[in-house]
Scaffold this active site. Structure first.
Site, mmCIF file in Angstrom:
data_model
loop_
_atom_site.group_PDB
_atom_site.id
_atom_site.type_symbol
_atom_site.label_atom_id
_atom_site.label_comp_id
_atom_site.label_asym_id
_atom_site.label_seq_id
_atom_site.Cartn_x
_atom_site.Cartn_y
_atom_site.Cartn_z
ATOM 1 N N SER B 55 -22.915 -24.030 28.401
ATOM 2 C CA SER B 55 -21.464 -24.046 28.487
ATOM 3 C C SER B 55 -21.046 -25.496 28.573
ATOM 4 C CB SER B 55 -21.025 -23.282 29.743
ATOM 5 O OG SER B 55 -19.627 -23.239 29.828
ATOM 6 N N ARG B 300 -24.529 -21.459 21.631
ATOM 7 C CA ARG B 300 -24.234 -20.134 22.170
ATOM 8 C C ARG B 300 -22.888 -19.716 21.611
ATOM 9 N NH1 ARG B 300 -24.385 -15.538 23.503
ATOM 10 N NH2 ARG B 300 -24.693 -14.628 25.571
ATOM 11 N N THR B 336 -15.842 -19.423 33.029
ATOM 12 C CA THR B 336 -16.652 -19.299 34.240
ATOM 13 C C THR B 336 -15.844 -18.735 35.410
ATOM 14 O OG1 THR B 336 -17.979 -21.161 33.484
ATOM 15 C CG2 THR B 336 -18.211 -20.543 35.783
ATOM 16 N N CYS B 482 -26.634 -20.354 11.029
ATOM 17 C CA CYS B 482 -27.580 -20.357 12.150
ATOM 18 C C CYS B 482 -27.833 -21.799 12.589
ATOM 19 C CB CYS B 482 -28.898 -19.705 11.747
ATOM 20 S SG CYS B 482 -30.156 -19.915 13.029
ATOM 21 N N CYS B 505 -35.333 -19.241 17.358
ATOM 22 C CA CYS B 505 -34.053 -18.668 17.806
ATOM 23 C C CYS B 505 -33.666 -19.189 19.194
ATOM 24 C CB CYS B 505 -34.170 -17.148 17.829
ATOM 25 S SG CYS B 505 -32.679 -16.313 18.371
ATOM 26 N N CYS B 508 -28.240 -17.459 20.349
ATOM 27 C CA CYS B 508 -26.795 -17.694 20.367
ATOM 28 C C CYS B 508 -26.005 -16.485 19.892
ATOM 29 C CB CYS B 508 -26.433 -18.936 19.556
ATOM 30 S SG CYS B 508 -26.491 -18.727 17.763
ATOM 31 N N CYS B 511 -25.683 -14.867 14.197
ATOM 32 C CA CYS B 511 -26.051 -14.041 13.044
ATOM 33 C C CYS B 511 -25.592 -12.605 13.210
ATOM 34 C CB CYS B 511 -27.561 -14.103 12.818
ATOM 35 S SG CYS B 511 -28.551 -13.752 14.274
#
Lengths: 248, 536
Positions: B55, B300, B336, B482, B505, B508, B511
């Site tokens: 984040s 992410r 958050t 990606c 990977c 996130c 895809c």
């Protein structure tokens, strides 16, 4: 028979380590810590020996601060019966660790001590050898095979020329290599069980060991950064570039 | 995966929480504060708490004050009060300061690493008696006979690529609980299944998402101004793509830099990763990073749909909280505080009623929802481009969202245009020389790790589409969107096939969201796999 397994808390092998900007050490701020992978293999082997009925108890031991209890708990969750943390500074050198292990060996009288062949942080590969010498018992290092029968152990060792098979008398110290086994996954309910298993904390003083750091590290430095390469069109340009830089 | 005939081992809890992010941890802490006897477990797929958390992050601290009064005496390891805010509009060569919109005034807020914050929350939860299990993936839902959610199934470990057990095979257990709280974050794979099964989105707009890519840098001494918060809009995005950058100055010469881009962009060849790297090379940005060192990186997705896309957040036996529900406040670029508040709200509701029924109503009447309602038209306002979006944002801000209208969200994947329908844009992209060189180099800084010999966790439901229709119609956008180079079209002789580098990977979920045919299904790999983020 009891088996004693040494466990060291180290920076996880997947972590890209960084040298602190002042060169005083490795930056461990926010970094994942794990059991030294070789120690995990050592513990796996001890558990297999116990499961085969050749040992009654597996004890995991470590020398370090209270944060190392996390790794001992993981060892207990894998299946060790109990744990001992010798409370000490994390930066102890192999000779002090070996002396500490010797005190525990004298106290617990194990038939076998299995350690990782080295810790992936210092890469010293000394503790096992020093312990065997101090204890006055046989050692078999870099084991990729370990079979017990009665009072002896047959150890396959990975050496430069290939594989060497030796037989040693027990009690002994065995240090293990990567190919000995593949450690098990921890079962979730075993994490809960591990919380209730005994974890004893002893101070270095109680064992009568004095930390002795004979080696002084002057500083740490990262490897030199490789310079960016250039693409050359043909051999003539390659030769010209090499000459230019005084390399030929 | 092969069906096993043996019965799975079972553990019982009163509440099982999926995901050890701010929502899940806050929920677990508050549950134990209110009802110390409740048996509460938190299950987390990352090997360490915080290792899959990424984040910005500038956070509003009030919910933390409520959750843990006195926390300021023992703050998380990275916690720097915001000193000043800047927002700018970038063109390829210039920067124009804009007035800071009220949602982005950060006085009193804190710059943190959310990963480090979660790693700091977890032991506090454990001290209250919460059982936290990092390294175990909740791979499926355990349903009771009558169809309600009754717990989760932990993924098997030690299974090879073909799905057969290896020597290290360990069957995953079932965790049974009267109540399951899904706190998986954006596009949680269990939440996705349950939203579909219980038709929780029947009365809401399609969900809208963005992708956020972030790096942590150590910059040259003297360049970092702790507490400075900088945002930008404009270049390198074209005016029809919604997104922008953030640069948060922390302590010890550390600077967090990131780029967020809405996933409803039209260009099938667009690469958010490249846009982020381009941003770092803007003449007004690059000097900050020159001579510095990249420490870590990751990506992410972000849940952006807000009020009108919020699904029903309760179902028989389970609740959705935080980003798994979709409570992020996009104009504030913050989720958050909403995650912590929703976790606490769920906890007090559970403690009071003993179950989850009525949570959705409670949530919708709470300040959490009021906050989202006020800003509901800002993101969809940008569907008509940057300028009209800014005007809508201005109007909605002045009227505090009181105008009797709600603009609608559309599904992001449906916004991707086919090659033939999209005329290229000149993005004025420049040659780059700052690290990382490419996506593979970036993955290295994410510390991502998956055992290669395990079933591929990115399931392509109709593999033929990739080489036929998708190649022709869209030029395989998965190979561009990606951020971790998982998808690659490989020539083998005369044919081409899609190669999935699953080990790269970073979890996130882009895809799963952006694929134009909706045939990529993200499932959990073996527990403990994935990125090992440090201080992201």
């Amino acid at each position: 028979m009891k088996i004693m397994v040494g466990i060291k808390r180290v920076v996880d092998y997947n972590v890209r380590i960084r040298v602190k900007s002042d060169g005083s050490g490795i930056d461990t701020d926010g970094v994942k810590m794990s059991i030294n992978p070789f120690d995990e293999i050592a513990l796996e082997q001890a558990l297999r020996i116990r499961e085969a009925g050749q040992a009654e108890e597996v004890i995991v031991i470590t020398v370090g601060g209270s944060e190392c209890q996390q790794q001992l708990r993981t060892g207990l969750a894998m299946g060790a019966d109990r744990a001992i943390q010798v409370d000490a500074d994390n930066s102890l050198q192999p000779l002090t660790v070996a002396r500490t292990f010797l005190k525990l060996v004298e106290k617990e009288q194990p038939g076998l001590v299995i350690l990782g062949k080295q810790a992936i942080d210092g890469d010293n590969s000394q503790t096992g050898q020093m312990l065997a010498a101090l204890w006055g018992r046989p050692q078999a290092t870099f084991a990729s095979g370990l079979e017990l029968s009665g009072d002896t152990a047959t150890v396959i060792r990975e050496v430069d020329a290939g594989l060497e098979t030796i037989e040693i008398d027990l009690p002994a110290v065995v240090t293990v290599d990567l190919r000995l086994n593949e450690p098990r996954f921890v079962k979730l309910p075993d994490i809960m069980k591990a919380k209730r298993k005994p974890l004893e904390v002893i101070s270095l003083d109680d064992l009568g060991v004095t930390a002795q750091n004979d080696l002084q590290v002057s500083h740490y430095a990262p490897p030199a950064v490789r310079e960016k390469g250039i693409m050359v069109e043909d051999t003539a340009q390659l030769v010209a570039e090499l000459k230019n830089r005084g390399l030929v | 995966m092969s069906e096993t005939t043996t019965e799975r081992e079972v553990m019982d809890y009163d509440v099982i929480i999926v995901g050890a992010g701010p929502a899940g941890l806050a929920c677990s802490i508050h549950l134990k504060q209110l009802k110390p006897d409740l048996m509460v477990a938190v299950i987390e797929k990352s090997a360490e708490i915080g290792a899959h958390i990424l984040s910005g992050a500038v956070i509003e601290p009030e919910p933390l004050d409520e959750l843990l009064p006195g926390w300021r005496d023992n703050p998380p390891p990275i916690c720097i009060p915001v000193e000043s805010d800047e927002i700018s509009l970038l063109t390829p060569t210039s920067r124009f300061r804009l007035p800071t919109p009220p949602q982005q005034k950060n006085h009193g807020n804190l710059v943190v690493s959310l990963g480090a914050l979660c790693a700091w929350l977890a032991p506090q939860a454990e001290a209250l008696g919460v059982d936290i299990f990092p390294g175990y993936a909740a791979s499926g839902i355990y349903f009771a006979d009558e169809g309600s959610v009754a717990g989760v199934i932990i993924g098997d470990m030690g299974v090879d690529k073909q799905g057969t057990p290896k020597d290290t095979y360990m069957q995953g257990i079932e965790i049974h609980a009267p109540l399951t709280v899904l706190a998986e974050g954006c596009r949680g794979h269990l939440s996705k299944q349950l939203i579909s099964k219980f038709k929780l989105d029947a009365n809401s707009d399609p969900q809208a998402y963005g992708i956020g890519i972030k790096e942590l840098w150590r910059v040259e001494a003297g360049k970092c101004k702790p507490g400075l918060v900088q945002h930008s809009i404009g270049w390198p995005l074209d005016k029809n793509t919604y997104g922008g950058s953030f640069i948060y100055h922390m302590d010890k010469d550390r600077v967090a830099v990131g780029f967020v881009c809405a996933l409803d962009y039209a260009d099938p060849d667009f690469s958010p990763f490249e846009a982020f790297q381009q941003f770092k090379h803007h003449p007004s940005v690059k000097p900050l990073f020159e001579g510095g060192e990249i420490l870590s990186s990751g990506a992410r997705t972000i849940i952006e749909g807000g009020a009108q896309s919020l699904p029903t957040t309760e179902m028989p036996g389970a609740l959705l909280i935080g980003d798994a529900a979709g409570l992020l406040n996009l104009p504030k670029i913050k989720g958050t505080h909403q995650a912590i508040r929703s976790g606490m709200l769920a906890a007090s509701h559970i403690a009071e009623t003993g179950n989850g029924a009525g949570f959705d109503k409670l949530l919708r009447a709470s300040p959490i929802m009021q906050e989202l309602h006020k800003v509901r038209n800002i993101r969809p306002g940008f569907n008509k481009g940057l300028w009209r979006g800014l005007i809508t944002a201005g109007i909605e801000t002045i009227t505090a969202g009181k105008l009797p209208r709600t603009l609608h969200n559309h599904a992001d994947y449906s916004a991707t245009k086919k090659l033939n329908d999209f005329s290229g844009v000149d993005r004025h992209w420049v040659e780059r020389d700052l690290a990382p060189r490419d996506r593979l180099a970036s993955v290295y800084f994410a510390g991502t790790e998956h055992d290669e010999d395990q079933p591929v966790h990115l399931q392509i439901l109709e593999p033929d589409v990739c080489t036929t229709r998708c190649s022709k119609e869209y030029n395989n956008p998965c190979t561009k969107f990606c951020p971790a180079s998982v998808y690659e079209m490989v020539e083998d002789g005369s044919a081409r096939h899609l190669q999935i580098n699953a080990a790269n990977c970073v979890h996130c979920k882009t895809c799963d969201i952006k694929d134009p045919y909706q045939i990529i299904n993200w499932v959990t790999p073996e527990g403990g796999s994935g990125p090992n983020y440090q201080n992201l």
